[in-house]
Scaffold this active site. Structure first.
Site, PDB file in Angstrom:
ATOM      1  N   CYS A 177       0.842  -1.205   0.000  1.00 10.29           N
ATOM      2  CA  CYS A 177       0.000   0.000   0.000  1.00 10.29           C
ATOM      3  C   CYS A 177       0.879   1.258   0.000  1.00 10.29           C
ATOM      4  O   CYS A 177       1.503   1.561  -1.000  1.00 10.29           O
ATOM      5  CB  CYS A 177      -0.979  -0.005   1.158  1.00 10.29           C
ATOM      6  SG  CYS A 177      -2.140   1.389   1.059  1.00 10.29           S
ATOM      7  N   ASP A 233     -10.010  -3.508  -5.737  1.00 11.64           N
ATOM      8  CA  ASP A 233      -9.416  -2.501  -4.857  1.00 11.64           C
ATOM      9  C   ASP A 233     -10.218  -1.211  -4.959  1.00 11.64           C
ATOM     10  O   ASP A 233     -10.262  -0.578  -6.013  1.00 11.64           O
ATOM     11  CB  ASP A 233      -7.964  -2.264  -5.270  1.00 11.64           C
ATOM     12  CG  ASP A 233      -7.174  -1.452  -4.260  1.00 11.64           C
ATOM     13  OD1 ASP A 233      -7.758  -0.523  -3.658  1.00 11.64           O
ATOM     14  OD2 ASP A 233      -5.985  -1.743  -4.064  1.00 11.64           O
ATOM     15  N   HIS A 268      -8.170  -4.506  -1.829  1.00 11.47           N
ATOM     16  CA  HIS A 268      -6.931  -3.927  -1.346  1.00 11.47           C
ATOM     17  C   HIS A 268      -6.428  -4.734  -0.147  1.00 11.47           C
ATOM     18  O   HIS A 268      -7.199  -5.331   0.586  1.00 11.47           O
ATOM     19  CB  HIS A 268      -7.178  -2.479  -0.929  1.00 11.47           C
ATOM     20  CG  HIS A 268      -5.928  -1.719  -0.630  1.00 11.47           C
ATOM     21  ND1 HIS A 268      -5.111  -1.233  -1.620  1.00 11.47           N
ATOM     22  CD2 HIS A 268      -5.343  -1.371   0.543  1.00 11.47           C
ATOM     23  CE1 HIS A 268      -4.081  -0.611  -1.068  1.00 11.47           C
ATOM     24  NE2 HIS A 268      -4.204  -0.687   0.251  1.00 11.47           N
TER      25      HIS A 268
END
Length: 300
Positions: A177, A233, A268
């Protein structure tokens, strides 16, 4: 740092909010899992049934410090005990800092034969483990971390690793991330042979602290990067992946050698085994892909 940088992490934390009772439960779960003092960020819920714990026996593992511009940067490192000339992997944190999950990733890499080091890249700004509210974490800490500081601290990590059993000619980087974005940026700057970016943001508005984003640095990318992303995501739309692919296709040789794997139905943070977003299939396949990528690029 703009809200978009952390929106996906916020989504992946749901359901649930941090409460005093939740923190108590998390502490008990960490103890049950044998996580010791290096726990999880208070803002991140712990999924005990999926959180992995890699043993440290046979490893040199723990916290070290190195100096950058007069500041002692703390870092977690893990490596096969008594070995030298090791390939090195820089492990870059999520927005929650270097906690138990990132330390475990380092130990997993050490068991694969690497010296893995995860610097605490927010250390000058504060301690993310002290935050129970994500909006405060964003505004008071994450948003104040300059890319230039991060790059300098990663240069320092490479120097430390090279002086403590690592091979400076065989360095890779991987990040998750927030750290996925940094992986792309450092592959355009630093002495790395390969990068693996796990769902890092690719586009964004420039600012004084974050002047460039991955889509902007493809002409100067020095090391090929494997991007591991999720189709579902919520914060990284597939059209931004397509924009990045187009930019890579007209970029440097390393850019043209970069690749993407997009996992169908994966959200995600699908590799984050301590979160509700964890997806075992994509996580395990991504790990296999990452190790194969490092090998193909000559890190091992």
């Amino acid at each position: 740092m703009p809200f978009e940088d952390i929106r996906s992490d916020v989504h992946s934390l749901l359901p649930g909010r941090s409460t005093e009772a939740g923190t108590t439960r998390r502490t008990a779960l960490q103890a049950a899992l044998g996580l010791g003092t290096l726990g999880y960020a208070a803002a991140a819920p712990l999924m005990a049934q999926t959180a992995l714990t890699t043993p440290a026996d046979g490893l040199d593992a723990g916290t070290v410090h190195y100096e950058v511009n007069g500041f002692q940067v703390p870092a977690y490192r893990a490596a096969p005990a008594g070995k030298t000339g090791l390939p090195v992997v820089l492990v870059i944190q999520e927005i929650f800092g270097v906690h138990a999950y990132i330390a475990d990733v380092c130990r997993r890499l050490a068991r694969a034969g690497y010296l893995a080091i995860a610097p605490e890249l927010y250390a000058r700004q504060g301690n993310p483990a002290q935050y129970s509210d994500i909006s405060q974490l964003m505004a008071e800490l994450v948003a104040k971390v300059p890319d230039a500081q991060v790059v300098a601290d990663l240069d320092g990590a490479v120097a430390w690793a090279s002086a403590h059993g690592g091979d400076a000619a065989r360095v890779a980087i991987t990040g998750f991330c927030w750290g996925g974005r940094i992986t792309w940026l450092y592959a355009a700057h630093g002495p790395v042979k390969a990068g693996v970016a796990w769902y890092g943001r690719l586009v964004g508005q420039p600012s004084a602290l974050t002047p460039k984003h991955p889509v902007d640095i493809t002409p100067i990318l020095k090391a090929p990067v494997l991007g591991l992303y999720g189709e579902k995501d919520g914060g990284i739309p597939l059209d931004t992946v397509d924009r990045m692919k187009a930019a890579l296709a007209s970029g440097s040789a390393a850019a043209r050698a970069s690749q993407f794997v997009v996992y169908p139905d994966a959200p995600h943070a699908f590799h984050a085994d301590y979160r509700p977003s964890y997806r075992q299939g994509p996580a395990e396949d991504g790990w296999t892909q990452a190790l194969a990528w490092f090998k193909a690029q000559g890190v091992v």
